[in-house]
Design a protein around this motif. Structure first.
Motif, PDB file in Angstrom:
ATOM      1  N   GLN A 102      46.376  20.559  94.912  1.00 44.81           N
ATOM      2  CA  GLN A 102      45.564  21.209  95.951  1.00 44.81           C
ATOM      3  C   GLN A 102      46.341  22.358  96.588  1.00 44.81           C
ATOM      4  O   GLN A 102      45.811  23.450  96.789  1.00 44.81           O
ATOM      5  CB  GLN A 102      45.172  20.173  97.018  1.00 44.81           C
ATOM      6  N   GLN A 104      48.856  24.102  95.360  1.00 41.95           N
ATOM      7  CA  GLN A 104      49.030  25.224  94.446  1.00 41.95           C
ATOM      8  C   GLN A 104      47.703  25.919  94.168  1.00 41.95           C
ATOM      9  O   GLN A 104      47.664  27.127  93.959  1.00 41.95           O
ATOM     10  CB  GLN A 104      49.680  24.756  93.143  1.00 41.95           C
ATOM     11  N   TYR A 105      46.641  25.155  94.185  1.00 44.98           N
ATOM     12  CA  TYR A 105      45.315  25.765  94.036  1.00 44.98           C
ATOM     13  C   TYR A 105      45.044  26.722  95.202  1.00 44.98           C
ATOM     14  O   TYR A 105      44.527  27.821  95.015  1.00 44.98           O
ATOM     15  CB  TYR A 105      44.235  24.692  93.978  1.00 44.98           C
ATOM     16  N   HIS A 107      47.275  28.324  96.930  1.00 45.85           N
ATOM     17  CA  HIS A 107      48.081  29.534  96.691  1.00 45.85           C
ATOM     18  C   HIS A 107      47.366  30.455  95.715  1.00 45.85           C
ATOM     19  O   HIS A 107      47.304  31.660  95.893  1.00 45.85           O
ATOM     20  CB  HIS A 107      49.445  29.164  96.116  1.00 45.85           C
ATOM     21  N   LEU A 108      46.855  29.832  94.677  1.00 50.24           N
ATOM     22  CA  LEU A 108      46.167  30.590  93.642  1.00 50.24           C
ATOM     23  C   LEU A 108      44.975  31.343  94.216  1.00 50.24           C
ATOM     24  O   LEU A 108      44.784  32.538  93.942  1.00 50.24           O
ATOM     25  CB  LEU A 108      45.714  29.627  92.540  1.00 50.24           C
ATOM     26  N   ARG A 109      44.221  30.673  95.020  1.00 52.77           N
ATOM     27  CA  ARG A 109      43.047  31.308  95.640  1.00 52.77           C
ATOM     28  C   ARG A 109      43.458  32.467  96.533  1.00 52.77           C
ATOM     29  O   ARG A 109      42.790  33.497  96.591  1.00 52.77           O
ATOM     30  CB  ARG A 109      42.262  30.277  96.456  1.00 52.77           C
ATOM     31  N   LYS A 111      46.111  34.285  96.138  1.00 52.47           N
ATOM     32  CA  LYS A 111      46.486  35.350  95.211  1.00 52.47           C
ATOM     33  C   LYS A 111      45.241  36.076  94.700  1.00 52.47           C
ATOM     34  O   LYS A 111      45.213  37.299  94.591  1.00 52.47           O
ATOM     35  CB  LYS A 111      47.225  34.718  94.025  1.00 52.47           C
ATOM     36  N   ILE A 112      44.210  35.303  94.427  1.00 50.36           N
ATOM     37  CA  ILE A 112      42.966  35.902  93.937  1.00 50.36           C
ATOM     38  C   ILE A 112      42.340  36.783  95.022  1.00 50.36           C
ATOM     39  O   ILE A 112      41.869  37.889  94.747  1.00 50.36           O
ATOM     40  CB  ILE A 112      41.985  34.801  93.471  1.00 50.36           C
ATOM     41  N   TYR A 115      43.641  40.213  95.109  1.00 48.59           N
ATOM     42  CA  TYR A 115      42.994  41.155  94.178  1.00 48.59           C
ATOM     43  C   TYR A 115      41.644  41.611  94.703  1.00 48.59           C
ATOM     44  O   TYR A 115      41.210  42.729  94.441  1.00 48.59           O
ATOM     45  CB  TYR A 115      42.820  40.530  92.790  1.00 48.59           C
ATOM     46  N   GLU A 116      40.988  40.725  95.445  1.00 48.59           N
ATOM     47  CA  GLU A 116      39.653  41.080  95.928  1.00 48.59           C
ATOM     48  C   GLU A 116      39.695  41.967  97.169  1.00 48.59           C
ATOM     49  O   GLU A 116      38.722  42.645  97.478  1.00 48.59           O
ATOM     50  CB  GLU A 116      38.845  39.793  96.167  1.00 48.59           C
ATOM     51  N   LEU A 118      41.824  44.343  97.288  1.00 45.57           N
ATOM     52  CA  LEU A 118      42.238  45.628  96.729  1.00 45.57           C
ATOM     53  C   LEU A 118      41.060  46.587  96.662  1.00 45.57           C
ATOM     54  O   LEU A 118      40.141  46.393  95.891  1.00 45.57           O
ATOM     55  CB  LEU A 118      42.735  45.440  95.281  1.00 45.57           C
ATOM     56  N   THR A 122      47.104  50.390  96.225  1.00 45.53           N
ATOM     57  CA  THR A 122      48.128  49.417  96.597  1.00 45.53           C
ATOM     58  C   THR A 122      49.483  49.847  96.092  1.00 45.53           C
ATOM     59  O   THR A 122      49.653  50.097  94.902  1.00 45.53           O
ATOM     60  CB  THR A 122      47.849  48.032  96.012  1.00 45.53           C
ATOM     61  N   SER A 125      54.904  46.656  93.376  1.00 39.59           N
ATOM     62  CA  SER A 125      54.533  46.220  92.032  1.00 39.59           C
ATOM     63  C   SER A 125      53.661  44.981  91.994  1.00 39.59           C
ATOM     64  O   SER A 125      52.500  45.028  91.640  1.00 39.59           O
ATOM     65  CB  SER A 125      55.794  45.971  91.215  1.00 39.59           C
ATOM     66  N   GLU A 126      54.212  43.862  92.363  1.00 44.77           N
ATOM     67  CA  GLU A 126      53.496  42.600  92.207  1.00 44.77           C
ATOM     68  C   GLU A 126      54.148  41.482  93.006  1.00 44.77           C
ATOM     69  O   GLU A 126      54.956  41.771  93.853  1.00 44.77           O
ATOM     70  CB  GLU A 126      53.386  42.228  90.731  1.00 44.77           C
ATOM     71  N   PRO A 127      53.957  40.267  92.658  1.00 40.90           N
ATOM     72  CA  PRO A 127      53.517  39.204  93.533  1.00 40.90           C
ATOM     73  C   PRO A 127      53.556  39.540  95.012  1.00 40.90           C
ATOM     74  O   PRO A 127      54.590  39.887  95.562  1.00 40.90           O
ATOM     75  CB  PRO A 127      54.464  38.061  93.244  1.00 40.90           C
TER      76      PRO A 127
END
Lengths: 128, 128
Positions: A102, A104-105, A107-109, A111-112, A115-116, A118, A122, A125-127
Motif C-alpha cells: 500500500q 509503495q502504491y 508513492h507510485l500514485r 509519481k504518476i 506526470y499529470e 506536467l 519541467t 532530469s528525473e525522479p
DNA sequence: CTCCAACCTGGAGCGCGCTCCAGGTCAAGC
DNA sequence: GCTTGACCTGGAGCGCGCTCCAGGTTGGAG
C-alpha cells in the motif's frame, strides 16, 4: 462427484499439470490415488488442498513452509496448535506485506501525479 | 550534501553493494560517477533513482521494465507520455495484486478461524 | 483391434534477481 | 611509508519454483 483426471484437476485448480506432478513429487500433495494403470486420480480432498496451496502461495508462503504445514496435517490432530501458529505467523507477514504494498502504491500514485501535473515545462532530469 | 561512498549509498537505499553494482551493470543506474581511482560516488540523484527502483521492485515490476523506464527518462522530455503510461499500467497491475492479496488474506483468516473454533473435537482430515 | 490424445517417469533446463568469489587496487589513518 | 579495510572487476553460482523433454504407457472412442 469425486475423482478427477489430471487435466480436470489442473483446470479446476489453476495449476499446470507439471506443477501438480511437481507438488506431489516434493511431498506437498501426498498419496494421490492412481488407476490400475498408474494414472493419477484427484479427489475433492486433493482439490481442497490445492485451493489452500494457492492461497498460501499467492500470499507468498515459501514451498518449504507449505510442506511443513501439510506434513503436520498428515501427522494428525495433535498438531493443530502448531498449524494454527504457523498460519498466524504467516498472516502477520502478509499484513506487513500489504502495508508495504500500500505504501509503495501510494508513492507510485504520487509519481504518476507528477506526470499529470506536467503542463509541458519541467526542468531537472528525473525522479521528483 | 551530495556524493556518497558505496557503503553509504547502500545504507541509505537499503540495497546491498552487490545489488548497486548489479543495477549499474545491467543499465538501471547509468553513468555513476567515479573518483580518479575508479571508486563509485553516488549522488542525491542516484539515491532518488534508487528510491524509485525500490518502489517499483516492491510492487513487483520486473527489472526489464524498470530498465525500460530508466532508458526512457534518459532519452529526454519527449518520452514523458510513454513513461506516464508505463507507470499507469503498472499501477493497474498493482491494484489487481492488492485485490488478490486481500482476497487470499481473507481466506487465510477464515482458515485460522477454523482452528480457533476447534474446541478439541473435529472429524475429517483437513482443509475445511 | 486400432488409434491417438492424454498420461507416465526421471532428470535436465530455465528465468529471475541477485550473491559470492578470486585476485587485485585505492585511500585514510597512524 | 605502511597498513588495512573498503572498494574494484569479470564471471561463476545459487535458490526458488516451476517447465520442458525424451521415450514409453494407458485407455476411451470408433
Amino acid at each position: 462427484m469425486s475423482g478427477y483426471a489430471p487435466s480436470e484437476a489442473a483446470r479446476r485448480s489453476g495449476f499446470s499439470l507439471d506443477t501438480l506432478r511437481y507438488y506431489e513429487k516434493i511431498g506437498l500433495l501426498a498419496d494421490v490415488e492412481r488407476t490400475t494403470g498408474g494414472q493419477r486420480v484427484f479427489t475433492d480432498d486433493d482439490l481442497g488442498w490445492l485451493v489452500l496451496f494457492r492461497c498460501l502461495r499467492d500470499t507468498g508462503m515459501p514451498i518449504a513452509q507449505m510442506r511443513r504445514y501439510a506434513q503436520l496435517a498428515r501427522d494428525g490432530e495433535h498438531t493443530t496448535d502448531e498449524r494454527h501458529e504457523l498460519l498466524c505467523h504467516h498472516a502477520a507477514r502478509v499484513e506487513e506485506q500489504m502495508r508495504l504494498l500500500q505504501r509503495q502504491y501510494d508513492h507510485l500514485r504520487e509519481k504518476i501525479r507528477f506526470y499529470e501535473r506536467l503542463p509541458g515545462t519541467t526542468p531537472g532530469s528525473e525522479p521528483d
